[in-house]
Design a protein around this motif. Structure first.
Motif, PDB file in Angstrom:
ATOM      1  N   ILE A  54       5.802 -17.366  -6.941  1.00 23.73           N
ATOM      2  CA  ILE A  54       4.518 -18.094  -7.271  1.00 23.73           C
ATOM      3  C   ILE A  54       3.639 -16.701  -7.094  1.00 23.73           C
ATOM      4  O   ILE A  54       2.506 -16.540  -7.958  1.00 23.73           O
ATOM      5  CB  ILE A  54       4.048 -19.171  -6.121  1.00 23.73           C
ATOM      6  N   ALA A  55       3.751 -16.191  -6.035  1.00 25.58           N
ATOM      7  CA  ALA A  55       2.647 -14.734  -6.078  1.00 25.58           C
ATOM      8  C   ALA A  55       3.274 -13.732  -7.207  1.00 25.58           C
ATOM      9  O   ALA A  55       1.843 -13.440  -7.368  1.00 25.58           O
ATOM     10  CB  ALA A  55       3.438 -14.233  -4.788  1.00 25.58           C
ATOM     11  N   GLY A  60       0.590 -12.672 -11.886  1.00 24.67           N
ATOM     12  CA  GLY A  60       1.379 -12.093 -13.397  1.00 24.67           C
ATOM     13  C   GLY A  60       1.906 -10.746 -13.532  1.00 24.67           C
ATOM     14  O   GLY A  60       1.916 -10.010 -14.359  1.00 24.67           O
ATOM     15  N   LEU A  61       2.769 -10.965 -12.595  1.00 24.42           N
ATOM     16  CA  LEU A  61       3.846  -9.487 -12.668  1.00 24.42           C
ATOM     17  C   LEU A  61       4.918 -10.012 -13.513  1.00 24.42           C
ATOM     18  O   LEU A  61       5.727  -8.537 -13.741  1.00 24.42           O
ATOM     19  CB  LEU A  61       4.152  -9.427 -11.023  1.00 24.42           C
ATOM     20  N   ALA A  68      10.437  -6.545  -2.966  1.00 21.40           N
ATOM     21  CA  ALA A  68      10.013  -7.623  -1.371  1.00 21.40           C
ATOM     22  C   ALA A  68       7.889  -7.665  -1.645  1.00 21.40           C
ATOM     23  O   ALA A  68       7.419  -6.856  -2.744  1.00 21.40           O
ATOM     24  CB  ALA A  68       9.690  -7.052  -0.361  1.00 21.40           C
ATOM     25  N   CYS A  69       7.934  -8.940  -1.738  1.00 20.73           N
ATOM     26  CA  CYS A  69       6.716  -9.677  -1.474  1.00 20.73           C
ATOM     27  C   CYS A  69       6.004  -9.794  -0.310  1.00 20.73           C
ATOM     28  O   CYS A  69       6.826 -10.909  -0.057  1.00 20.73           O
ATOM     29  CB  CYS A  69       5.779  -9.408  -2.381  1.00 20.73           C
ATOM     30  N   SER A  70       4.928 -10.473   0.045  1.00 13.76           N
ATOM     31  CA  SER A  70       4.143 -11.543   1.042  1.00 13.76           C
ATOM     32  C   SER A  70       3.470 -12.047   0.433  1.00 13.76           C
ATOM     33  O   SER A  70       2.043 -11.365   0.092  1.00 13.76           O
ATOM     34  CB  SER A  70       5.402 -11.193   2.552  1.00 13.76           C
ATOM     35  N   ILE A  84       0.904  -8.515  -0.176  1.00 14.61           N
ATOM     36  CA  ILE A  84       1.051  -7.759   0.008  1.00 14.61           C
ATOM     37  C   ILE A  84       3.597  -7.900  -1.083  1.00 14.61           C
ATOM     38  O   ILE A  84       3.399  -8.010  -1.452  1.00 14.61           O
ATOM     39  CB  ILE A  84       1.378  -7.149   0.909  1.00 14.61           C
ATOM     40  N   PHE A  85       2.542  -6.060  -1.292  1.00 12.62           N
ATOM     41  CA  PHE A  85       4.024  -5.987  -2.401  1.00 12.62           C
ATOM     42  C   PHE A  85       4.681  -4.641  -2.672  1.00 12.62           C
ATOM     43  O   PHE A  85       3.886  -4.078  -2.518  1.00 12.62           O
ATOM     44  CB  PHE A  85       3.292  -6.099  -4.204  1.00 12.62           C
TER      45      PHE A  85
END
Length: 154
Positions: A54-55, A60-61, A68-70, A84-85
């Protein structure tokens, strides 16, 4: 003859240790940094963790290689969020930075009509890129968010 493969392995390990030590790029888990921002930052709204898929969709990545992301998002009453990606490489991080800028512009347009008090928070968002990491934080206290982000991104 049996010692040659062992010596090659030892030499490879030694070179990789020195290569890692010479790197100026930060090394951290996005989850760790986002949690610190969540716990120590100044947010007026209730933030909730968001799934990585969802992040990436919100930013729009698409097909970019994010390792990793949060992300924590507000209830929608405010524009506050933490994202944070960790990207596969610095080039991908530059593309994520552009996506973060586009998200901030989109958020600004969205909140202008029904919550104009959120616009200064969006305009003062903390956006940092360092190596393969990108951080975007919208908070009521941009100075504190900047300080907390810099713990990881300097």
């Amino acid at each position: 003859m049996k010692k040659i493969p062992f010596l090659l392995l030892a030499l490879t390990l030694l070179v990789s240790v020195f290569a890692a030590c010479g790197s100026n790029e930060p090394q951290f888990a996005p989850d760790e940094a986002a949690l610190v921002l969540f716990e120590e930052g100044s947010f007026t709204d209730l933030l909730s963790p968001v799934d990585a898929e969802i992040a990436q969709s919100l930013y729009g990545l698409g097909e970019l290689e994010i390792t990793a992301c949060s992300m924590y998002c507000s209830t929608g009453a405010t524009a506050e969020e933490i994202a944070i990606f960790q990207c596969a490489d610095a080039e991908t991080a530059k593309e994520v930075e552009l996506a973060a800028k586009a998200r901030l512009e989109s958020q600004s347009a969205t909140y202008a009509s029904y919550a104009p008090e959120a616009i200064p928070e969006i305009e003062n968002a903390v956006l940092r890129v360092r190596g393969c990491y990108v951080a975007c934080v919208v908070s009521g206290d941009a100075a504190l968010a900047s300080s907390l982000t810099d713990r990881y991104m300097k």
